[in-house]
Enzyme design. Sequence first.
Site, mmCIF file in Angstrom:
data_model
loop_
_atom_site.group_PDB
_atom_site.id
_atom_site.type_symbol
_atom_site.label_atom_id
_atom_site.label_comp_id
_atom_site.label_asym_id
_atom_site.label_seq_id
_atom_site.Cartn_x
_atom_site.Cartn_y
_atom_site.Cartn_z
ATOM 1 N N GLY A 1 -4.599 -4.223 -3.766
ATOM 2 C CA GLY A 1 -5.579 -3.184 -4.079
ATOM 3 C C GLY A 1 -4.779 -1.967 -4.477
ATOM 4 O O GLY A 1 -4.128 -1.364 -3.629
ATOM 5 N N HIS A 2 -4.753 -1.659 -5.750
ATOM 6 C CA HIS A 2 -3.936 -0.546 -6.247
ATOM 7 C C HIS A 2 -4.855 0.603 -6.659
ATOM 8 O O HIS A 2 -5.706 0.438 -7.532
ATOM 9 C CB HIS A 2 -3.066 -1.007 -7.425
ATOM 10 N N LYS B 1 1.717 2.171 -5.137
ATOM 11 C CA LYS B 1 2.221 1.627 -6.409
ATOM 12 C C LYS B 1 1.281 1.953 -7.566
ATOM 13 O O LYS B 1 1.723 2.341 -8.647
ATOM 14 C CB LYS B 1 2.401 0.102 -6.280
ATOM 15 N N ASP C 1 0.807 -1.229 0.000
ATOM 16 C CA ASP C 1 0.000 0.000 0.000
ATOM 17 C C ASP C 1 0.835 1.272 0.000
ATOM 18 O O ASP C 1 0.412 2.308 0.526
ATOM 19 C CB ASP C 1 -0.971 0.011 1.197
ATOM 20 N N GLN D 1 1.989 -5.975 -3.230
ATOM 21 C CA GLN D 1 2.442 -6.098 -1.835
ATOM 22 C C GLN D 1 3.749 -5.307 -1.653
ATOM 23 O O GLN D 1 3.985 -4.359 -2.386
ATOM 24 C CB GLN D 1 2.606 -7.570 -1.418
HETATM 25 P P1 GDP Z 1 -0.794 0.356 -3.520
HETATM 26 O O1 GDP Z 1 -1.376 -0.921 -3.059
HETATM 27 O O2 GDP Z 1 0.675 0.444 -3.319
HETATM 28 O O3 GDP Z 1 -1.176 0.704 -4.947
HETATM 29 O O4 GDP Z 1 -1.433 1.487 -2.607
HETATM 30 P P2 GDP Z 1 -2.979 1.613 -2.177
HETATM 31 O O5 GDP Z 1 -3.749 2.115 -3.331
HETATM 32 O O6 GDP Z 1 -3.454 0.378 -1.519
HETATM 33 O O7 GDP Z 1 -2.870 2.668 -1.005
HETATM 34 C C1 GDP Z 1 -2.356 3.934 -1.199
HETATM 35 C C2 GDP Z 1 -3.433 4.949 -0.818
HETATM 36 O O8 GDP Z 1 -2.846 6.219 -0.682
HETATM 37 C C3 GDP Z 1 -4.515 5.107 -1.878
HETATM 38 O O9 GDP Z 1 -5.716 5.434 -1.256
HETATM 39 C C4 GDP Z 1 -3.998 6.274 -2.704
HETATM 40 O O10 GDP Z 1 -5.035 6.966 -3.368
HETATM 41 C C5 GDP Z 1 -3.377 7.127 -1.652
HETATM 42 N N1 GDP Z 1 -2.223 7.938 -2.053
HETATM 43 C C6 GDP Z 1 -1.231 7.639 -2.933
HETATM 44 N N2 GDP Z 1 -0.295 8.608 -2.934
HETATM 45 C C7 GDP Z 1 -0.702 9.539 -2.034
HETATM 46 C C8 GDP Z 1 -0.138 10.751 -1.560
HETATM 47 O O11 GDP Z 1 0.940 11.188 -1.951
HETATM 48 N N3 GDP Z 1 -0.839 11.420 -0.602
HETATM 49 C C9 GDP Z 1 -2.038 10.978 -0.120
HETATM 50 N N4 GDP Z 1 -2.642 11.693 0.818
HETATM 51 N N5 GDP Z 1 -2.589 9.818 -0.549
HETATM 52 C C10 GDP Z 1 -1.921 9.109 -1.480
HETATM 53 P P1 IMO Z 2 -0.907 -4.164 -2.246
HETATM 54 O O1 IMO Z 2 -0.467 -4.697 -3.591
HETATM 55 C C1 IMO Z 2 -1.001 -4.617 2.065
HETATM 56 C C2 IMO Z 2 -1.083 -8.689 3.654
HETATM 57 C C3 IMO Z 2 -2.341 -9.139 4.369
HETATM 58 C C4 IMO Z 2 -1.749 -10.134 5.341
HETATM 59 C C5 IMO Z 2 -0.634 -10.783 4.533
HETATM 60 C C6 IMO Z 2 -1.026 -12.091 3.869
HETATM 61 O O2 IMO Z 2 -2.209 -3.452 -2.295
HETATM 62 O O3 IMO Z 2 0.179 -3.392 -1.602
HETATM 63 P P2 IMO Z 2 -2.583 -12.773 1.826
HETATM 64 O O4 IMO Z 2 -3.974 -12.356 1.473
HETATM 65 O O5 IMO Z 2 -1.567 -12.427 0.811
HETATM 66 O O6 IMO Z 2 -2.514 -14.203 2.260
HETATM 67 O O7 IMO Z 2 -2.232 -11.909 3.155
HETATM 68 O O8 IMO Z 2 -0.281 -9.837 3.533
HETATM 69 N N1 IMO Z 2 -1.306 -8.172 2.288
HETATM 70 C C7 IMO Z 2 -1.228 -6.877 1.949
HETATM 71 N N2 IMO Z 2 -1.048 -5.783 2.719
HETATM 72 N N3 IMO Z 2 -1.101 -4.485 0.741
HETATM 73 C C8 IMO Z 2 -1.260 -5.575 -0.053
HETATM 74 O O9 IMO Z 2 -1.228 -5.503 -1.393
HETATM 75 C C9 IMO Z 2 -1.383 -6.836 0.555
HETATM 76 N N4 IMO Z 2 -1.564 -8.088 0.093
HETATM 77 C C10 IMO Z 2 -1.497 -8.891 1.159
HETATM 78 O O10 IMO Z 2 -2.971 -8.070 5.016
HETATM 79 O O11 IMO Z 2 -1.154 -9.457 6.417
HETATM 80 MG MG MG Z 3 -2.910 -1.615 -1.798
#
Ligand code: GDP
Ligand code: IMO
Ligand code: MG
Length: 422
Positions: free
Chosen positions: A39-40, A15, A12, A223
């Site tokens: 979840g991207h 990415k 998270d 991840q």
């Molecule tokens: P990913 O899994 O690495 O793609 O990241 P996620 O989408 O799960 O989580 C990142 C969260 O931070 C999302 O809700 C994005 O919209 C948000 N986000 C990304 N970059 C920024 C930033 O620079 N500032 C803020 N406030 N939110 C951001």
């Molecule tokens: P992105 O790509 C954050 C965590 C789960 C759990 C562990 C194992 O959005 O960054 P799994 O479902 O893979 O068996 O879970 O890994 N986890 C993540 N945490 N971002 C993710 O993906 C994750 N994918 C799995 O919360 O601790």
């Molecule tokens: Mg994510």
Amino acid sequence: MVDLLLGLQWGDEGKGKIVDVLTKDFDIIARFQGGPNAGHTLEFDGIKHVLHTIPSGIFHENAINVVGNGVVIDPVIFKKELDNLSKFNIDIISKLLISRKAHLILPTHRLLDAASETAKGKAKIGSTLKGIGPTYMDKTGRNGLRVGDLEFDSWKTKYRALADKHEAMIDFYNVDIQYDLEELEAEFHEGIAKLKELTFIDSEEYIFKAQAEGKKILAEGAQGSLLDIDFGTYPYVTSSNTTAAGACTGLGVAPNKIGRVLGIFKAYTTRVGSGPFPTELFDEDGATMGRVGNEFGATTGRPRRCGWLDLVALRYAVQVNGVTELMMMKADVLSGFKTLKVCTAYKYKGDTISHLPYSLEGDAVTPVYTEMQGWAEDLTKMTTAATLPKALNDYIAFLEKELNVPIKIVSVGPDRLQTIHR
Ligand code: GDP
Ligand code: IMO
Ligand code: MG
């Protein structure tokens, strides 16, 4: 050459946003591991999109998106993702290609994930319950069902044998899991029908040819490094190699064909699910990060645990991945903190150490912090590096010195445009 974009923390990091920002410079965006546990999030033109399996370059006309052999696909979730995209006029058939060697997540894999977690009780991993672990177990156990199998009539027999075995395994766990397999299978078959509308490819061959033609390729990690099956905080990890080497096996790219390694991290740290987190905060500061950063899982909606930046862990991730450029996300979330803390070492068994020990569990390590001055300015409308406050520039300079890698992007908000290049 293939460039990599990897999360350096516990996932998270942002990415999805950065892949979307970078896609204009690439011809191909390829996912190489993980599945719908990811979840991207991408945001542009006032709309927020969350992708789970589909690479984050899908909204750009110039790029082809590839789901590589290292990915695990749940046809049910995949169909939902495609349905969500249907209103955006994307030519999915030519823009989204699926590796025949990618493994399929069966409904019973999801049930097994739930049974395994329930049986673990307090020691549960905190899995996203998307069936990731059981699917990779069947892959390495050489029992898996792959996308390419769908091109042969025999796939239904293979499916039945695998699902029947899973049901016996669920019984073995002896936990209370309620399910209606017929209903789940109906949904699965709808997903399979949708998946079969797409273009299946031998992705290693496709990527090889694209390289020979001089195409620019970006591999999108899912991840983060600390969730890597080998190098993460085992057993509280996911079931794939999230680190640089995973891109070689997950796409069939030779190690000497890897170009830049872009490492992405938050200006602080978050973790969702169970497992050790040395710099975790249980106070008002942690609550503020969670509130301002809107730290809720994009896949499960669970609140993310928050804490200060951990340079011991980050240095380790930079090292394991061979990171050549860094990107710091969510700098805007730290605006308003009078003092910032950065963990530069751990106290471990009476010593001060600067590497990750074998186990971080319990109170094994205590973070050693350096304090830095915070900044009050709202960063979210800033667009150039010249406007960044001095205290933030000092923070960045400190991190660059500690990590010995330049920070090339500072992100100041979720939108595509809230991205500062340095
Ligand atoms: P990913 O899994 O690495 O793609 O990241 P996620 O989408 O799960 O989580 C990142 C969260 O931070 C999302 O809700 C994005 O919209 C948000 N986000 C990304 N970059 C920024 C930033 O620079 N500032 C803020 N406030 N939110 C951001
Ligand atoms: P992105 O790509 C954050 C965590 C789960 C759990 C562990 C194992 O959005 O960054 P799994 O479902 O893979 O068996 O879970 O890994 N986890 C993540 N945490 N971002 C993710 O993906 C994750 N994918 C799995 O919360 O601790
Ligand atoms: Mg994510």
